[in-house]
Each structure stands twice: as structure tokens, then as C-alpha cells.
Design a protein around this motif. Structure first.
Motif, mmCIF file in Angstrom:
data_model
loop_
_atom_site.group_PDB
_atom_site.id
_atom_site.type_symbol
_atom_site.label_atom_id
_atom_site.label_comp_id
_atom_site.label_asym_id
_atom_site.label_seq_id
_atom_site.Cartn_x
_atom_site.Cartn_y
_atom_site.Cartn_z
ATOM 1 N N SER A 216 0.809 -1.225 0.000
ATOM 2 C CA SER A 216 0.000 0.000 0.000
ATOM 3 C C SER A 216 0.838 1.270 0.000
ATOM 4 C CB SER A 216 -0.934 0.012 1.216
ATOM 5 O OG SER A 216 -0.196 0.036 2.426
ATOM 6 N N LEU A 217 2.166 1.135 0.017
ATOM 7 C CA LEU A 217 3.047 2.302 0.022
ATOM 8 C C LEU A 217 2.938 3.036 -1.315
ATOM 9 C CD1 LEU A 217 5.305 3.847 1.551
ATOM 10 C CD2 LEU A 217 6.945 2.369 0.374
ATOM 11 N N ARG A 218 2.560 4.314 -1.256
ATOM 12 C CA ARG A 218 2.353 5.111 -2.465
ATOM 13 C C ARG A 218 3.466 6.137 -2.620
ATOM 14 N NH1 ARG A 218 -3.257 5.226 -4.534
ATOM 15 N NH2 ARG A 218 -2.570 7.117 -5.616
ATOM 16 N N LEU A 219 3.947 6.245 -3.858
ATOM 17 C CA LEU A 219 4.999 7.212 -4.154
ATOM 18 C C LEU A 219 4.487 8.638 -4.084
ATOM 19 C CD1 LEU A 219 6.582 5.323 -7.197
ATOM 20 C CD2 LEU A 219 7.489 5.434 -4.865
ATOM 21 N N ASP A 220 3.200 8.838 -4.347
ATOM 22 C CA ASP A 220 2.625 10.179 -4.367
ATOM 23 C C ASP A 220 2.043 10.609 -3.036
ATOM 24 O OD1 ASP A 220 0.612 8.315 -4.388
ATOM 25 O OD2 ASP A 220 -0.651 9.365 -5.833
ATOM 26 N N LYS A 221 2.048 9.721 -2.047
ATOM 27 C CA LYS A 221 1.408 10.034 -0.771
ATOM 28 C C LYS A 221 2.347 9.831 0.410
ATOM 29 C CE LYS A 221 -2.635 8.776 2.040
ATOM 30 N NZ LYS A 221 -3.832 7.907 2.120
ATOM 31 N N HIS A 222 3.064 8.733 0.431
ATOM 32 C CA HIS A 222 3.884 8.388 1.592
ATOM 33 C C HIS A 222 5.363 8.708 1.410
ATOM 34 C CE1 HIS A 222 0.457 5.334 1.754
ATOM 35 N NE2 HIS A 222 0.240 6.157 2.769
ATOM 36 N N VAL A 223 5.806 8.897 0.181
ATOM 37 C CA VAL A 223 7.225 9.153 -0.081
ATOM 38 C C VAL A 223 7.423 10.659 -0.251
ATOM 39 C CG1 VAL A 223 9.155 8.747 -1.645
ATOM 40 C CG2 VAL A 223 7.550 6.901 -1.141
ATOM 41 N N THR A 224 8.363 11.210 0.514
ATOM 42 C CA THR A 224 8.677 12.640 0.449
ATOM 43 C C THR A 224 10.132 12.818 0.001
ATOM 44 O OG1 THR A 224 9.436 12.753 2.747
ATOM 45 C CG2 THR A 224 7.068 13.017 2.357
ATOM 46 N N ASP A 225 10.540 14.059 -0.107
ATOM 47 C CA ASP A 225 11.931 14.341 -0.479
ATOM 48 C C ASP A 225 12.900 13.925 0.618
ATOM 49 O OD1 ASP A 225 11.040 15.389 -2.852
ATOM 50 O OD2 ASP A 225 10.996 17.460 -2.104
ATOM 51 N N ALA A 226 12.373 13.836 1.855
ATOM 52 C CA ALA A 226 13.251 13.508 2.984
ATOM 53 C C ALA A 226 13.236 12.031 3.337
ATOM 54 C CB ALA A 226 12.855 14.330 4.204
ATOM 55 N N GLY A 227 12.216 11.294 2.890
ATOM 56 C CA GLY A 227 12.136 9.881 3.250
ATOM 57 C C GLY A 227 10.739 9.327 3.062
ATOM 58 N N ILE A 228 10.311 8.478 4.001
ATOM 59 C CA ILE A 228 9.011 7.811 3.929
ATOM 60 C C ILE A 228 8.238 8.099 5.203
ATOM 61 C CG2 ILE A 228 7.827 5.575 3.810
ATOM 62 C CD1 ILE A 228 10.169 4.468 2.270
ATOM 63 N N ASP A 229 6.998 8.549 5.072
ATOM 64 C CA ASP A 229 6.071 8.736 6.191
ATOM 65 C C ASP A 229 4.902 7.780 5.989
ATOM 66 O OD1 ASP A 229 7.741 10.726 6.982
ATOM 67 O OD2 ASP A 229 6.469 12.370 6.290
#
Length: 405
Positions: free
Chosen positions: A233-246
Motif C-alpha cells: 500500500s506504500l504510495r509514491l505520491d502520498k507516503h514518499v517525500t523528499d526527505a524519506g518515507i512517512d
């Protein structure tokens, strides 16, 4: 011979009998045909409409045809256990609105519904402790553990309504102060642990099979201890940021609700290996028609998804597990063991926990990122079984005492 009914699909899901789309073409409106020929129009998503229609179809089996003076009339078994189950669902959703928004609510409803069906839908006043106990003891450990809370709530509701006079106590209680049904003992773990060497063998075999998404999923789980569902369910457009993964832990959200759930952040500064994995995921996303999910693959045939926000190239958890098994067997990992004892994808998470312990982190720290409420769970079910730990014996017998006199 009657022609077989042609399947009808909406959003990639097959519609059950008696459920039709809205004649006025309104989005998320549905029409259900009752036994007497009248129709009921209601609003809901495709998945919810199918669930309600299947439940109504099961209720049809509880109807009895009774002759009337001029025609045959359908009458329902009003007040049966399944009928009271519907009342309980409505009562819970009215009085506990937060409960209805939890993802596990549909599963809890299904536990209660299944019990009613397997008990052959008696009337509530016919329900006895013997009936409930015989059914309960026929269940395995995991169904018992997962369904107990929902069944306790349902029986409490019936007892407050005075509908089960033959039950003098709630058999699904967990308190020792009152009688209760004894659950099965947790079965011994038969699945073997995954070693780091086995991990890389499977990882290489996945590449040879063309399972690039599986390789990314294995890397993510090893670096973050994410479960299979969280990885998929990890989404590149929602959970991934420039600093890491939330990312919020889905199991924690389902059990505790969004307000009290565990939310974790992996920054590239502390987890530099993640940046490379995410870059690989982005490249794979471009190959798979810009799939927004970090783990994706390209199926041979395009199939529409049940939810609008799901991309058709998303690698679903069940397929991920099947790909892992294919790669594991191709790498001939633990081929001497039966299939049920060979490592599954979940063992990547256990391997990650073990490597964190060897890196000097405490079980409490590992339990926190695993979203375990008790470090003992982490120690027993994740950290144990990887390798035997030997303690150095620092005491010995004085050799003088061993001399013969």
C-alpha cells in the motif's frame, strides 16, 4: 434448457443476483429486486453494494413459501439470529460511529454473520451454551482469537435485549470472574526462519524470474520491517517525500483507529539505503504506466480494480506472496521441508528485526517500529529462532579438588 446467467461486472467486480445498476445512471446508486418483485434503490460504493446484496440474498434462503388464498407470498423468519445480527450492525453503527469507520469493521461483521450461518440460524431464544460451545470448539486457534471480541459484543447486545434467555452469561467473556469458553492453545510455529543468505538467494531468483516488484518489496521490508500489506500500500505520491518515507502502520490503524495508531518516519539521513530502493521503485512505476504504488508489476491482461484509487499495475499482497513462493522454490530454499514449513514473505520482517538486534538495538526499540504493544511479542515471535545464543560459562571447579588423594 435454460441459458446460464451471463456474469455482470462493474468496476471489475461481479454483481450478485438481484443487484442492478441505477436505471437513471446515477453514480454509486443501486437497485435491488426484492422477492416480491418490488425494488429498493440505495446509495453505496460498488463493494458495499455487493456486500449488502449478498447478505440480502442469504436472507432469501431464510424465507418460507406459505400458501395464501390467491397467491404464494414470501414471509421472512423475523427475529432469527441473522435478523438480530442486522439489528446489532445498525445499533453499533449508530451508537459507535467510529467503530464503523475502522477497516476491520467489515471483518468483524463477517465473523458474527458466519457464526449465525454455521449455527443454522436458530431463533435467539433457542440458543444454548451447548450449541455455542460445540461450534466454538470446532474452530481453529486463529478464527477463535480474531472473532472473540466481535462475538462478545453481539452476545452482549442480545443479552441486553433479553433475546437469549437460555444464556445466563456471555460465553465469549475474557474475564476470569465469570464463566467463559476456553480458546485453543496457539499452535507451535512450523514455518522456518529466513537467513540472510537465503534472502539474497531468493532476491536473485526473483530478478531472474522478472519479479522486479518483489525485489523492491523485499528490500523495503528488510530496511523498514514493514509488513506485506504496508509494503503493497506504500504510495509514491502520498507516503514518499523528499526527505524519506512517512507511513502509518495499517494493522495499528485497523486495531486502534487513526487517532491512536502508530505512524513512522524513515528519513534518508538515517536510512541511506532507502533512497536507492525508492529510486528503483520510481523507475519501475514509469515502466508500469506511472503506477503510484512503490511495488508494481505489469499483468498480462489489464483488469479493473475495485477501488477507483487503485492502479491496475499495483502488486496486490496475495500475488506478492505467490511471487515470493515462486522465487523461493526456484532458488531451492528449504526444499527439504514441506511447503507449510518453508519461509514466507513475512519472514523478511522477522529477519529485519533479528538484524536490528544484532546491530545493538533493544527489543523495546524494535517493538516500537514493529508497532507491537508488548516487547515480549517481538522477542518471542520475531527475534527468537534465528540462531542459538550461547552464554560463556565463567565458573569452573578448582583443579586441586579434582586430584586423587
Amino acid at each position: 434448457m435454460a441459458r446460464p446467467r451471463k456474469p455482470r461486472y462493474v468496476d471489475g467486480l461481479e454483481l450478485p443476483e438481484n443487484l442492478y445498476t441505477d436505471p437513471k445512471k446515477r453514480a454509486n446508486y443501486w437497485r435491488y429486486i426484492r422477492p416480491d418483485g418490488s425494488s429498493l434503490t440505495f446509495h453505496g460504493t460498488t463493494a458495499e453494494a455487493i456486500r449488502q446484496a449478498k447478505q440480502a440474498n442469504r436472507q432469501r434462503d431464510l424465507y418460507e413459501r406459505q400458501p395464501a388464498t390467491t397467491d404464494t407470498v414470501w414471509t421472512a423468519r423475523a427475529g432469527s439470529l441473522l435478523d438480530r445480527y442486522s439489528d446489532w450492525v445498525a445499533w453499533m453503527e449508530l451508537n459507535h460511529p467510529k467503530q464503523a469507520t475502522v477497516a476491520r469493521w467489515s471483518q468483524k461483521r463477517r465473523y458474527v454473520e458466519r457464526m449465525c450461518e454455521q449455527l443454522k440460524n436458530p431463533m435467539p431464544h433457542e440458543l444454548t451454551l451447548t450449541m455455542v460451545r460445540d461450534w466454538w470448539e470446532s474452530q481453529d486457534y486463529h478464527p477463535q482469537r480474531n472473532s472473540r471480541a466481535a462475538l462478545r459484543s453481539f452476545i452482549n447486545y442480545l443479552m441486553l435485549e433479553g433475546s437469549v434467555p437460555k444464556l445466563t452469561f456471555n460465553p465469549f467473556n475474557t474475564s476470569d470472574e465469570a464463566p467463559k469458553l476456553i480458546p485453543r492453545q496457539r499452535p507451535e510455529k512450523v514455518r522456518q526462519r529466513l537467513t540472510l543468505q537465503d534472502f539474497w538467494r531468493i532476491h536473485d531468483a526473483a530478478g531472474e524470474l522478472g519479479y522486479t516488484g518483489l525485489q523492491i518489496a523485499m528490500d523495503l521490508s528488510l530496511l523498514t520491517t514493514m509488513r506485506r500489506g504496508d509494503v503493497c500500500s506504500l504510495r509514491l505520491d502520498k507516503h514518499v517525500t523528499d526527505a524519506g518515507i512517512d507511513k502509518g502502520v495499517e494493522k495499528s490503524i485497523n486495531q486502534r483507529g487513526e487517532e491512536r495508531a502508530t505512524y513512522l518516519r524513515w528519513s534518508y539521513n538515517h536510512h541511506p539505503g532507502l533512497r536507492q530502493v525508492i529510486n528503483q521503485a520510481r523507475q519501475l512505476s514509469l515502466q508500469n504506466y506511472r503506477c503510484p504504488f512503490a511495488v508494481s508489476y505489469q499483468p498480462k491482461k489489464r483488469q479493473p480494480r475495485a477501488k477507483q484509487d487503485e492502479h491496475w499495475c499495483r502488486l496486490m499482497p496475495a500475488r506478492l506472496s505467490n511471487q515470493f513462493k515462486d522465487a523461493r522454490d526456484a532458488a531451492e530454499v528449504r526444499q527439504d521441508l514441506p511447503s507449510s514449513a518453508r519461509p514466507t514473505f513475512h519472514e523478511v520482517r522477522a529477519l529485519a528485526s533479528h538484524l536490528l538486534k544484532k546491530s545493538g538495538h533493544s527489543p523495546e526499540e524494535i517493538a516500537e517500529i514493529c508497532a507491537h504493544t508488548d516487547a515480549e511479542i517481538t522477542e518471542k515471535f520475531y527475534l527468537g529462532g534465528h540462531e542459538r545464543e550461547y552464554k560463556e560459562v565463567g565458573i569452573s571447579i578448582d583443579p586441586k579438588l579434582l586430584m586423587r588423594k
